[in-house]
Design an enzyme around this catalytic site. Structure first.
Site: not given
Length: 323
Positions: A12, A55, A87
């Protein structure tokens, strides 16, 4: 002024929100690259992209590649910051913590909101990570995770919320330190750090979560898959439904190590209960208790341990010395 390398791996923190659809996705160039002038107040920084992946797509092979790049670059820099998707950030951080031997700071960070979302934590977390990396007290503490004004150990930190910017916590242990506008304050320090260097990662280790009514079918299927190891998130202090005993014995008799953690997010597994499939019986059977690790991290540690050809006896010592 200290020289810091920033390694981008995706996630992100490397993405942008589509203002029409709300979708968050990768971009052609890293959105924080043009904001690097913010870093010059704290360090001389250089940036590189080793891969750009969300991830959930990160594998232990990617983690190994990242660790090898960090080892090569550490001699040229005073510390390294890795940006990563949240994650699986805790798994990559713990992998690096186990395989890298260096007194220099290696810090992972990420973001819960992409750079162009309202209230984004992307740039702030990266600046905070750079500030921690140049702090002298960040040395000799293993790999650290810096998020939301807190500093955590790779071993204890975990993602606790799907979307909250304060998602990364160290339940039961707390952060090592905090970040204020004026200072980096450490109030804890790890008492021990073990590393297990490897040059390949090719073992197969499964992770299974126990539940009420669990029978032998999943464990029998795992045995047929011929894994190199198994981690089970057990109930409570380290107990399982009694139907699991027979296939567990078969796994251990086939020299497949079975590591036990708790599915609870606090506390440790112990050989307390003496009923069938209670912790006492499981330990007597040869199940290895992993004190102080989550299931995903116990799996990472077992993957690394098996590359070093540990036997069941040495594995037991390795997992029981977490404290």
């Amino acid at each position: 002024m200290k020289k810091i390398l920033i390694i981008h791996t995706g996630g992100t923190i490397s993405m942008l929100e589509n203002k029409e659809t709300g979708e968050v996705a990768e971009t052609n160039t890293h959105p924080l690259t043009d904001l690097s002038y913010h870093f010059s107040k704290y360090a001389q920084t250089e940036e590189m992209v080793i891969f750009s992946l969300p991830s959930p797509h990160i594998t232990p092979e990617h983690m190994l590649k990242l660790s090898e790049e960090i080892k090569k670059k550490l001699s040229d820099y005073d510390g390294i910051v890795v940006t990563h998707g949240t994650d699986t950030l805790e798994e990559t951080a713990y992998f690096l913590d186990l395989v890298i031997q260096s007194s220099k700071p290696v810090i992972l960070t990420g973001a819960m909101r992409s750079s162009n979302e309202i209230g984004s934590d992307a740039l702030y977390n990266l600046i905070s990570s750079i500030r921690v990396t140049v702090e002298e007290h960040a040395r000799n503490k293993g790999v650290l995770v810096v998020m939301n004004d807190e500093i955590h150990t790779a071993k204890n930190v975990t993602k606790t919320s799907t979307s909250n910017v304060a998602t990364f916590q160290s339940p039961q242990y707390g952060p090592l330190g905090i970040i204020t506008k004026d200072a980096i304050i450490f109030h804890h320090t790890p008492i021990a750090h073990y590393s297990y260097p490897i040059d390949k990662i090719d073992k197969k280790v499964f992770l299974l979560k126990a539940y009420a009514g669990m029978d032998l079918s999943l464990l029998e299927a795992i045995l047929l898959a011929k894994p190199d190891g198994l981690v089970i998130e057990a109930l409570g202090q380290g107990n399982l439904p009694k139907e699991t005993i027979t296939p567990l014995r078969d796994l251990i008799q086939n020299q497949i190590p079975v590591i036990l953690v708790s599915r609870c997010y606090q506390g440790i597994v112990q050989a307390t209960y003496g009923y069938e499939a209670g912790g006492k019986q499981l330990k007597e059977m040869g199940v290895i208790f992993a004190n102080g690790l989550t299931g995903p991290k116990a799996r990472i540690k077992l993957l690394i341990a098996l590359q070093n050809e540990y036997n069941l006896e040495s594995l037991q010592k390795m997992f029981e010395r977490e404290f």
